[in-house]
Enzyme design. Structure first.
Site, mmCIF file in Angstrom:
data_model
loop_
_atom_site.group_PDB
_atom_site.id
_atom_site.type_symbol
_atom_site.label_atom_id
_atom_site.label_comp_id
_atom_site.label_asym_id
_atom_site.label_seq_id
_atom_site.Cartn_x
_atom_site.Cartn_y
_atom_site.Cartn_z
ATOM 1 C CB CYS A 158 -1.084 0.092 1.157
ATOM 2 S SG CYS A 158 -1.013 -1.370 2.396
ATOM 3 N NE ARG A 214 2.085 -9.475 4.698
ATOM 4 C CZ ARG A 214 0.620 -9.301 4.695
ATOM 5 N NH1 ARG A 214 -0.273 -10.026 5.207
ATOM 6 N NH2 ARG A 214 0.115 -8.272 3.855
ATOM 7 C CD GLN A 239 -0.542 -8.418 -0.096
ATOM 8 O OE1 GLN A 239 -0.028 -7.619 -0.263
ATOM 9 N NE2 GLN A 239 -1.197 -8.763 0.987
ATOM 10 C CG ASP A 299 -2.002 -5.223 -2.554
ATOM 11 O OD1 ASP A 299 -3.209 -5.151 -2.120
ATOM 12 O OD2 ASP A 299 -1.096 -4.773 -1.732
ATOM 13 C CG HIS A 330 -3.776 0.128 -2.681
ATOM 14 N ND1 HIS A 330 -2.637 -0.728 -3.000
ATOM 15 C CD2 HIS A 330 -4.093 -0.329 -1.469
ATOM 16 C CE1 HIS A 330 -2.251 -1.512 -1.998
ATOM 17 N NE2 HIS A 330 -2.963 -1.300 -1.029
ATOM 18 C CE LYS A 332 -10.513 -8.527 8.059
ATOM 19 N NZ LYS A 332 -9.532 -9.225 8.199
ATOM 20 C CG HIS A 371 -5.691 -2.886 0.978
ATOM 21 N ND1 HIS A 371 -4.168 -2.826 1.035
ATOM 22 C CD2 HIS A 371 -5.696 -4.388 0.930
ATOM 23 C CE1 HIS A 371 -3.518 -3.740 1.282
ATOM 24 N NE2 HIS A 371 -4.513 -4.879 1.120
#
Length: 591
Positions: A287, A316, A334, A336, A338, A418, A464
RNA sequence: GCUGGUGUAGCUCAGCCGGUAGAGCAACUGACUUGUAAUCAGUAGGUCGUCGGUUCGAAUCCGUCCACCAGCUCCA
């Protein structure tokens, strides 16, 4: 794919009878344990969806042999047909009785029970436990052939790692032996589909001790599949109005302080790396990078929504004991994205995400979802109004979409509420993959803005989201869903030519070369084995289509097609076979 | 990270009370000329997870670390 008939077994929560059976079985087990191991202190023993467990404090670990002995003892107790008697006593009386037994954990449990009277369940006059019930009327109603003790594992007292570690015995109990057998069959089926096993057998990926736990190596066949998944994903996102980004794998630690991750997410981050006396942080999320990309320009309200998507690899820190194949790793990619948008666009954007999610997941064979809406957790940032606004936007989108959902109170991310979507696989298991989160926090922290119609500077809203969640996990789920038996369009090898003799290899190779140019994934078996063996090898490699070539085929310009699920389909001309293959791939269906 | 278990050939595993390793499959080589789920023969392949200790001698016993497995805890 093969139609594996799902085995329908009721969960405990769906069956009053199973609740009674499992509660009672758990107590019978505890009684058996205390008869065999007088030093064992009892704690709690609830039912769980597929069975029950009981936690004991016992100095020596229980072994597999002990489990057998405990089961035997349980059978003895069941055969005594002891009645299960409910008794209500005062708090003082319960206290007195527990003290007489010297059961320290029971004392703690008693202290937690608010109501009075306290209920006690007796098994005959031989054993009793604090319990709210419900139970069978008599332990003799348990069927010893429908009970199995499954495993022993450590478990912290009250689930808190600062507390003593107890020994938990897991068991399962059913109404009939047939149900138990079906349950055991389902467990075997899950084992057969285990992506860790299939990943090795089909040579899709590995995780290597030399490199470190939780770090995935994609082998050629797995990498082919990943490429297909990625290509599909990129096209779908470009069509849905996303822009694609590539961002670095690390950045100054300060960036993570600005984002708030350093404060709220540090325990999951790798330690910072010092380079020329500056600290860099391996990214646990994408992000902030998308936010920085947004910030490179001043944006007009007319440009919004801006949708940035990236297959972003994050790292992570996960505790060593939690790593699990592809499902729980330390480095993963990911899918991902945004979305930066105006407040009035939020609902539409979320709906758009849900629609795209449904399209993508269903193309990969997942059409059954369980949806959760997670609200504000204790550890979080932002005002109440902002949380309220975001949570309502998600609710509205779900309502418009018409999806049923459950609310997970306090289950949200620190920066926003979420929607989580779990997908149901071929044998009914749920897997967490997709997530949509509204974020009112990051835009503020980074001072994001856009110019509104009146010329004022406003803060955009950020959404997100991920559809696969992580490519690694999604790949693992795909493997288990299809049991390694992938649909034609995804199969790493779609077709293998099986020459009946070595003199037909070149005929096969010529066609293979042509088909490769068309983007088909084909190979020729040149091992020189007999046809029976060639078929067997192709079958065990789970290749969907086989093309047998011998003198007949060579002379007539045909191929004898055999499919993994349809068997021998007879001869097709090369052109026919080609057309059918291409069409099946394009339509994502069987040959 | 914690509790328990496991770690021997590429894979699956055998190897009792300590005497420096074995099978099947895979691989490779050769023969067989093969038609819808395993042709035959041969060859090669192992610091017995790591490091240390005990012992005349360790795959085997003890300790350490690593990894994996079942859980716990954690999990945007």
């Amino acid at each position: 794919m093969s139609e594996t008939t799902p085995i329908h077994l009721p969960k405990t929560s769906e069956s009053e009878r199973l609740k009674r059976i499992r509660h009672t079985a758990s107590h019978v087990m505890a009684m058996a344990v205390q008869r065999l191991f007088p030093k064992a202190k009892v704690t709690i023993g609830p039912w769980i969806e597929d069975g029950f467990y009981y936690d004991f404090d016992h100095p020596e670990p229980f072994t597999e042999q002990d489990l057998k002995a405990i089961k035997k003892e349980m059978v003895k107790i069941i055969k005594k047909k002891l009645p299960v008697i409910r008794e209500e006593v005062s708090r003082e009386e319960a206290l007195r009785r527990i003290q007489a037994l010297n059961e320290p954990y029971k004392l703690e449990i008693l202290a937690d029970i608010k109501e009075e009277p306290i209920t006690i369940y007796h098994l005959g006059d031989e054993w009793w436990d604090l319990c709210a019930g419900p139970h069978l009327d008599n332990v003799g109603e348990l069927n010893p052939d429908a009970i199995e003790l499954e495993s022993v594992a450590g478990a912290y007292w009250r689930g808190d790692e600062r507390n003593p570690m107890l020994q938990r015995i897991y068991g399962t109990a059913w109404e009939t032996p047939e149900q138990l057998q079906a349950y055991l069959q389902r467990k075997r089926e899950a084992l057969r589909r285990d992506h860790r096993r299939l990943g090795q057998e089909l040579d899709l990926f590995s995780i290597q001790e030399e490199a470190g736990g939780g770090l995935v190596f994609w082998h050629p066949k797995g990498a082919r599949m990943r490429l297909l998944i990625e290509n599909y994903w990129r096209e779908a996102h470009l069509r849905a109005g996303y822009e694609l980004l590539y961002t670095p794998h690390l950045a100054h630690l300060d960036l993570w302080k600005t984002s708030g991750h350093w404060d709220f997410y540090r325990e999951s981050m790798f330690d910072a790396i010092t380079v020329e006396s500056q600290e860099y942080q391996l990214k646990p999320m994408n992000c902030p990078f998308h936010v920085l990309t947004y910030k490179t320009h001043l944006h007009s309200y007319r440009e919004l929504p801006i949708r940035y998507a990236e297959l972003g690899t994050v790292y992570r820190y996960e505790r060593s004991g939690t790593l699990h194949g592809l499902m729980r790793v330390r480095g993963f990619t990911q899918d991902d994205a945004h979305i930066f948008c105006l407040p009035e666009q939020v609902a539409d954007e979320i709906l758009g995400v849900l629609n795209l999610t449904e399209q993508v997941l269903s193309d990969f064979g997942f059409r059954d979802y369980e949806v959760n809406l997670s609200t504000r957790p204790e550890k979080s940032v932002g005002s109440d109004e902002v949380w309220e606004l975001a949570t309502n936007a998600l609710r509205n989108a779900l309502d418009t979409k018409g999806w049923a959902y459950k609310e997970d109170v306090g289950g949200g991310a620190f920066y926003g509420p979420k929607i989580d979507i779990k997908i149901r696989d071929a044998i009914g298991r749920l897997w967490q993959c997709s997530t949509v989160q509204v974020d009112f926090n990051l835009p503020q922290r980074f001072g994001l803005e856009y110019v509104a119609a009146d010329g004022s500077r406003q803060v955009p809203i950020m959404i997100h989201r991920a559809i696969f969640g992580s490519l690694e996990r999604f790949f693992g789920v795909l493997i288990e869903h299809y049991a390694g038996d992938f649909p034609l369009w995804l199969a790493p090898v779609q077709l293998r030519f099986l020459p009946v003799g070595e003199q037909y290899v070149s005929y096969a190779k010529n066609i293979a070369t042509d088909w490769q140019k068309l983007g088909l994934r084909v190979e020729v078996d040149t091992s020189g084995e007999r046809l029976g063996k060639l078929i067997r090898n192709a079958e065990t490699a789970k290749i969907p289509v086989m093309a047998i070539v011998g003198s007949k085929e060579q002379e007539t310009g045909t191929l004898s097609i055999r499919t993994r699920h349809g068997g021998d389909l007879g001869a097709l001309t090369v052109a026919e076979a080609e057309e059918r293959l291409l069409k099946a791939v394009q339509q994502r269906c069987d040959f």
